[in-house]
Write a protein that holds these residues in place. Sequence first.
Motif, mmCIF file in Angstrom:
data_model
loop_
_atom_site.group_PDB
_atom_site.id
_atom_site.type_symbol
_atom_site.label_atom_id
_atom_site.label_comp_id
_atom_site.label_asym_id
_atom_site.label_seq_id
_atom_site.Cartn_x
_atom_site.Cartn_y
_atom_site.Cartn_z
ATOM 1 N N GLU A 243 0.817 -1.208 0.000
ATOM 2 C CA GLU A 243 0.000 0.000 0.000
ATOM 3 C C GLU A 243 0.857 1.266 0.000
ATOM 4 N N VAL B 130 0.501 2.880 -3.243
ATOM 5 C CA VAL B 130 -0.852 3.155 -3.734
ATOM 6 C C VAL B 130 -1.217 4.612 -3.492
ATOM 7 N N HIS C 154 -4.644 6.757 -3.889
ATOM 8 C CA HIS C 154 -6.074 6.587 -4.123
ATOM 9 C C HIS C 154 -6.662 7.822 -4.804
#
Length: 329
Positions: A25, A28, A30
């Motif tokens: 993550e 990542v 978003h």
Amino acid sequence: MSTQVLNRPVTGPNVWTAADLPSDEAFVRHLTPAELDAADEALAAAAGRPVHGPARGDLPAPGLAGLAADLVERLENGAGYVVLRGLPLGTRYSPEQASRIQWTLARHIGEVVPQNRDGDLAEVLEDPRHPAQRSGSHASKAGAPFHTDPADVTGYLCLAPARSGGARVVASTATIYNALVAEHPEWLELVYRDFATDWDGRQPDGEPGWSPRPIFSVAGGALTCSLSPKRIISAMRFEEVPRLNAEEMTCLMYLESLLRRPGTAVHVEPRPGDMEFVNNHTVIHSRTGFVDDPSDPGHRRRLQRLWISRGADGRPLVPALRRWRAGIA
């Protein structure tokens, strides 16, 4: 002109290992509700235009400029790998609309360049039994070897994941370089030499089936990696390519082993709608093998790939790498 060899470890955010990160993550980013609304506006403004066009700067997507700038910052000055997650594929967006969003962001990052001598700007990677799929390791259900692409940035859009497998595997080339400096400094000058690298049948017209590229190089103070161990070895299939000597082969196998050391590389499982961006100068990547579900189109792996050139906005490159910045034509 003599080759500049960096004799010290590299520092900065592009030096990382899986052991340094809390999870995948960490890569990542978003999408926000406001960015999805901006994507809607861009799609509406681009209605009726070809999906893969128009030219950079003409795209009606001012609301995505901040997102594109953040992606560039992460690619150029951060870890060098970003997963943009949260595109509601199949509900809010069709595959064609998702493709247009990927293209729009890519055009704001740089120039989308040809991936092969046919001039294809976008290529869909899927089951090699598909009649439109090209041959090559990228089209195999077996795991793809570690490699870097000739373009500055590779972009992927996950249109559908496999039933199982197909994870992206990424590693920091600066981390690999630092291990080389610490463990085998006697090989530093060797990795700055040009190594013949197999084009795997995708060479430009008029070019041989291989091109000479240094594994590591320094230009403008920036360390760049161009490493594809399997393609360096397979380039010896060409009669005119010199055979690797024992030292070169040992060094190459050592670099490959570093990539497979526990805790070095990160595995990222793709999700529908995920957009990945890889800085090929600072991150080396591969893929695990995968299994499709022939009865479920939602679990038959399909990725759209773009090659993106940063041109004058990108990092300085030595001539042997700079010549491929515009893609294959």
